[in-house]
Design an enzyme around this catalytic site. Structure first.
Site, PDB file in Angstrom:
ATOM      1  N   SER A   1       0.794  -1.341   0.317  1.00  0.00           N
ATOM      2  CA  SER A   1       0.242   0.072   0.134  1.00  0.00           C
ATOM      3  C   SER A   1       0.877   1.483   0.228  1.00  0.00           C
ATOM      4  O   SER A   1       1.460   1.589  -1.155  1.00  0.00           O
ATOM      5  CB  SER A   1      -1.038  -0.153   1.267  1.00  0.00           C
ATOM      6  OG  SER A   1      -2.134   0.830   1.133  1.00  0.00           O
TER       7      SER A   1
ATOM      8  N   HIS B   1      -7.222  -5.553  -1.393  1.00  0.00           N
ATOM      9  CA  HIS B   1      -5.812  -4.515  -0.808  1.00  0.00           C
ATOM     10  C   HIS B   1      -5.653  -5.391   0.247  1.00  0.00           C
ATOM     11  O   HIS B   1      -4.674  -5.284   0.944  1.00  0.00           O
ATOM     12  CB  HIS B   1      -6.809  -3.312  -0.690  1.00  0.00           C
ATOM     13  CG  HIS B   1      -5.586  -3.021  -0.543  1.00  0.00           C
ATOM     14  ND1 HIS B   1      -5.151  -2.176  -1.130  1.00  0.00           N
ATOM     15  CD2 HIS B   1      -5.019  -1.761   0.286  1.00  0.00           C
ATOM     16  CE1 HIS B   1      -4.286  -1.091  -0.896  1.00  0.00           C
ATOM     17  NE2 HIS B   1      -4.353  -0.903   0.115  1.00  0.00           N
TER      18      HIS B   1
END
Length: 268
Positions: A108, A227
């Site tokens: 991320s 994610h």
């Protein structure tokens, strides 16, 4: 700039620290998030094969409070990356590892960090793994979530000075021709709403067209993966084994035992 940047290392007791060893560096450094000392389960395969796992606590995170975050964001965002390079150079300077034995990965915001590191300091790494990253910081402004993150962490998108500052470390905009980039493995999810896979696709293509070196520039887009939070367990096992095997192969650590061990562990 004189700021002390802590990091911690995990290794087997019998690992010989008198000679450089394969080393995997992890960091985040963003969004006021603290990264405590940790030992993700899958990294056991890397350590069991003789590697050293390093977690760096960079400015931009919240390990030491609000000021630690602010000193790595907005106008001072470059501090986060300079902190990372200082840790890498210290590991090399102390003879714990070498540039040919050092790999970097992050997820991320840490994936952005990895992208910045491979474009700003390609000389420091043998292999880099940006996971679910944002890599085109200007392009991300076209999307509400990307614009929101930019305003929090990087700068006002309506301020020309802020945009120029952001371009200076946006990985997609910092790729240069005829540079020997390290081996890269982009690890992304096809259904990631925060850090969509087009970021990795764009940077992978530009690096492949620009690099002077012979190291692989690879892209893996995982179907039915986002994610990370809701990714099915079976895909998580495949993802983790794949990128970890890539790193270990680049660092000269892969053998039949280490690959089988990697399947035994799951990421936390």
């Amino acid at each position: 700039d004189g700021t002390k940047i802590p990091f911690h290392c995990v290794r087997l007791e019998q690992t010989d620290t008198r000679v450089p060893q394969p080393t995997l560096l992890f960091a985040y450094g963003g969004f006021n998030v603290a990264i405590p000392p940790q030992y993700p389960a899958a990294i056991a395969a890397f350590i069991r094969a003789g590697g050293i796992y390093v977690v760096a606590h960079l400015r931009g995170g919240n390990e030491f409070g609000r000021q630690w975050w602010q000193s790595g964001s907005q106008q001072q965002a470059q501090n986060t990356y300079d902190d990372l390079y200082a840790v890498a150079e210290d590991l090399i300077g102390q003879n714990r590892t070498t540039k040919n034995q050092l790999a970097l990965y992050g997820r991320s915001k840490g994936g952005l960090m990895a992208g910045v590191a491979l474009t700003q300091r390609p000389d420091l790494w043998k292999a880099v793994v940006p996971q679910v990253p944002v890599l085109d910081l200007i392009g991300s402004l076209r999307h509400p979530y990307g614009r929101f993150c930019c305003e929090i962490e990087y700068g006002d998108p309506l301020d020309p000075e802020a945009i120029q500052r952001i371009v200076d470390y946006s990985p997609y905009h910092q790729v240069k021709r005829n540079v020997a980039y390290p081996a890269v493995y982009f690890d992304v999810g096809a259904t990631d709403p925060r850090c969509p896979p087009w970021h990795a696709r764009k940077l992978a293509a530009r690096l492949q067209a620009s690099t002077l070196g012979d190291f692989p520039i690879l892209l893996r887009v995982w179907e039915k993966a986002g994610h990370g939070l809701a990714t099915p367990r079976a895909i998580l096992i495949q993802q983790t084994t794949s990128w970890l095997a890539f790193v270990m192969r680049q660092l000269g650590m892969v053998n039949s035992e280490s690959l089988s061990v990697a399947h035994e562990y799951m990421p936390d």
